[in-house]
Design a protein around this motif. Structure first.
Motif, PDB file in Angstrom:
ATOM      1  N   VAL A  82       0.843  -1.211   0.000  1.00  0.00           N
ATOM      2  CA  VAL A  82       0.000   0.000   0.000  1.00  0.00           C
ATOM      3  C   VAL A  82       0.876   1.258   0.000  1.00  0.00           C
ATOM      4  O   VAL A  82       0.629   2.212  -0.744  1.00  0.00           O
ATOM      5  CB  VAL A  82      -0.959   0.005   1.219  1.00  0.00           C
ATOM      6  CG1 VAL A  82      -1.769   1.287   1.254  1.00  0.00           C
ATOM      7  CG2 VAL A  82      -1.882  -1.207   1.164  1.00  0.00           C
ATOM      8  N   VAL A  83       1.921   1.228   0.807  1.00  0.00           N
ATOM      9  CA  VAL A  83       2.814   2.405   0.884  1.00  0.00           C
ATOM     10  C   VAL A  83       3.508   2.612  -0.464  1.00  0.00           C
ATOM     11  O   VAL A  83       3.650   3.747  -0.947  1.00  0.00           O
ATOM     12  CB  VAL A  83       3.834   2.248   2.033  1.00  0.00           C
ATOM     13  CG1 VAL A  83       4.871   3.348   1.992  1.00  0.00           C
ATOM     14  CG2 VAL A  83       3.104   2.257   3.371  1.00  0.00           C
ATOM     15  N   GLN A  84       3.899   1.508  -1.081  1.00  0.00           N
ATOM     16  CA  GLN A  84       4.549   1.595  -2.400  1.00  0.00           C
ATOM     17  C   GLN A  84       3.613   2.238  -3.427  1.00  0.00           C
ATOM     18  O   GLN A  84       4.012   3.078  -4.204  1.00  0.00           O
ATOM     19  CB  GLN A  84       4.903   0.183  -2.848  1.00  0.00           C
ATOM     20  CG  GLN A  84       6.062   0.125  -3.810  1.00  0.00           C
ATOM     21  CD  GLN A  84       6.458  -1.336  -4.038  1.00  0.00           C
ATOM     22  OE1 GLN A  84       5.640  -2.249  -3.861  1.00  0.00           O
ATOM     23  NE2 GLN A  84       7.688  -1.555  -4.420  1.00  0.00           N
ATOM     24  N   LYS A  85       2.335   1.869  -3.365  1.00  0.00           N
ATOM     25  CA  LYS A  85       1.366   2.354  -4.364  1.00  0.00           C
ATOM     26  C   LYS A  85       0.888   3.783  -4.049  1.00  0.00           C
ATOM     27  O   LYS A  85       0.810   4.635  -4.930  1.00  0.00           O
ATOM     28  CB  LYS A  85       0.172   1.383  -4.406  1.00  0.00           C
ATOM     29  CG  LYS A  85      -1.080   1.890  -5.058  1.00  0.00           C
ATOM     30  CD  LYS A  85      -1.114   1.606  -6.545  1.00  0.00           C
ATOM     31  CE  LYS A  85      -2.443   2.055  -7.151  1.00  0.00           C
ATOM     32  NZ  LYS A  85      -2.412   2.186  -8.579  1.00  0.00           N
ATOM     33  N   PHE A  86       0.522   4.043  -2.771  1.00  0.00           N
ATOM     34  CA  PHE A  86      -0.122   5.322  -2.446  1.00  0.00           C
ATOM     35  C   PHE A  86       0.750   6.268  -1.604  1.00  0.00           C
ATOM     36  O   PHE A  86       0.395   7.429  -1.411  1.00  0.00           O
ATOM     37  CB  PHE A  86      -1.430   5.073  -1.682  1.00  0.00           C
ATOM     38  CG  PHE A  86      -2.506   4.410  -2.508  1.00  0.00           C
ATOM     39  CD1 PHE A  86      -3.111   5.080  -3.570  1.00  0.00           C
ATOM     40  CD2 PHE A  86      -2.911   3.115  -2.230  1.00  0.00           C
ATOM     41  CE1 PHE A  86      -4.109   4.471  -4.325  1.00  0.00           C
ATOM     42  CE2 PHE A  86      -3.905   2.489  -2.984  1.00  0.00           C
ATOM     43  CZ  PHE A  86      -4.503   3.176  -4.035  1.00  0.00           C
TER      44      PHE A  86
END
Ligand SMILES: NC(=O)c1ccc[n+]([C@@H]2O[C@H](COP(=O)([O-])OP(=O)(O)OC[C@H]3O[C@@H](n4cnc5c(N)ncnc54)[C@H](OP(=O)(O)O)[C@@H]3O)[C@@H](O)[C@H]2O)c1
Length: 266
Positions: A82-86
């Protein structure tokens, strides 16, 4: 002055575990309608994709992350993805939970204990820990744990489930206490009987007549005289995920049609 926009989740990044069906799906739809970018996670990719399709249709940006949340390394992988994406996590809803079998306290074995505790309690703790580290760095966030009224009064033949949900209520308070200064609010929702696959599995082994008899019996003890629907949990989740709840932490919202009161009805 209070403004209704405080309930908006516009552009917030929310993770909903167990978001493929039942209560988690209803919360994910609610968040989508409130403007959030929603990450849904559970084990079966196909079910997640079907839910994601519906959410995309109403204009929501959705990310699907299949994962087994009873395994710590998987909870960390979800957070990292999630951190990688958003680049951030504003809201975490620890909703995934299971009660795979009924057994008396005399018959419960270690395998059933571990299966339930790993997902319902250990998964909630370490998912919260991984997400809270991100929230702390970014200056705040919201964690919502889906406990159960069984965490108040143990239900016969689901002792481990009931104990796990009592534990979830305490995970909520422990995280709320330590993280309040980091502007992270941590709260629980405690549902009563809600019509989902999990709820209906209690009656799956019975004949239709016996299942109806048992449902009717349950409804007789419910002050609201009916079993609730998953959508009836979403509003509370939106409140606890939004700025409207910024001064609410370590709290629990019971949504049970009054069942906890019904011990007085006989
Ligand atoms: N329904 C009720 O009456 C009721 C009452 C009180 C509390 N609750 C709580 O509400 C929450 C949602 O329950 P529900 O009734 O909506 O249940 P449900 O319909 O069975 O949905 C459970 C969700 O959790 C996912 N899940 C199950 N095991 C998982 C695992 N090991 N890893 C990742 N995801 C997993 C499921 O997807 P996969 O199977 O694909 O993984 C599904 O998305 C649970 O925490 C439950 O204890 C429910």
């Amino acid at each position: 002055m209070f403004d209704l926009s405080q309930f908006s989740l516009k552009d917030k990044v929310a993770i909903v575990t167990g978001g493929s069906r039942g209560i988690g799906q209803a919360i994910a739809y609610g968040f989508a309608k409130a403007g959030a970018k929603v990450v849904i996670t559970s084990r079966k990719a196909q079910d997640l994709e079907a839910t994601a399709c519906e959410m995309t249709a109403i204009g929501c940006e959705v990310l699907v992350v299949p994962a087994h949340l009873g395994r710590i390394e998987e909870t960390q992988r979800v957070v990292d993805t999630v951190v990688q994406k958003f680049g951030r996590i504003d809201i975490l809803v620890n909703n995934a939970g299971a009660s795979p079998a009924m057994a008396s306290v005399l018959d419960t074995d270690e395998r059933l204990w571990d299966t339930i505790m790993n997902l319902n309690l250990k998964g909630v703790y370490f998912m919260s820990q991984a997400a809270a580290k991100v929230m702390k760095k970014q200056g705040g966030g919201k964690i919502i744990n889906v406990a159960s009224i069984d965490g108040f009064n143990p239900e016969p033949f689901v002792s481990v489930y009931s104990i796990s949900k009592a534990g979830v209520r305490h995970v909520t308070r422990a995280f709320a206490m330590e993280l309040a200064r980091d502007n992270i609010q941590v709260n629980s929702i405690c549902p009563g009987p809600i019509s989902t696959k999990m709820m209906n599995s209690h009656w799956a082994h019975l004949s239709p007549e016996e299942a109806k008899k048992q449902k009717d019996e349950l409804c007789k003890h419910l002050p609201s005289c009916r079993i609730g629907e998953p959508d009836e949990i979403a509003g509370a989740a939106i409140y606890l995920a939004s700025e409207a709840s910024n001064y609410t932490t370590g709290a629990e919202i019971v949504i049970d049609g009054g069942l906890l009161l019904s011990t007085h009805l006989g």
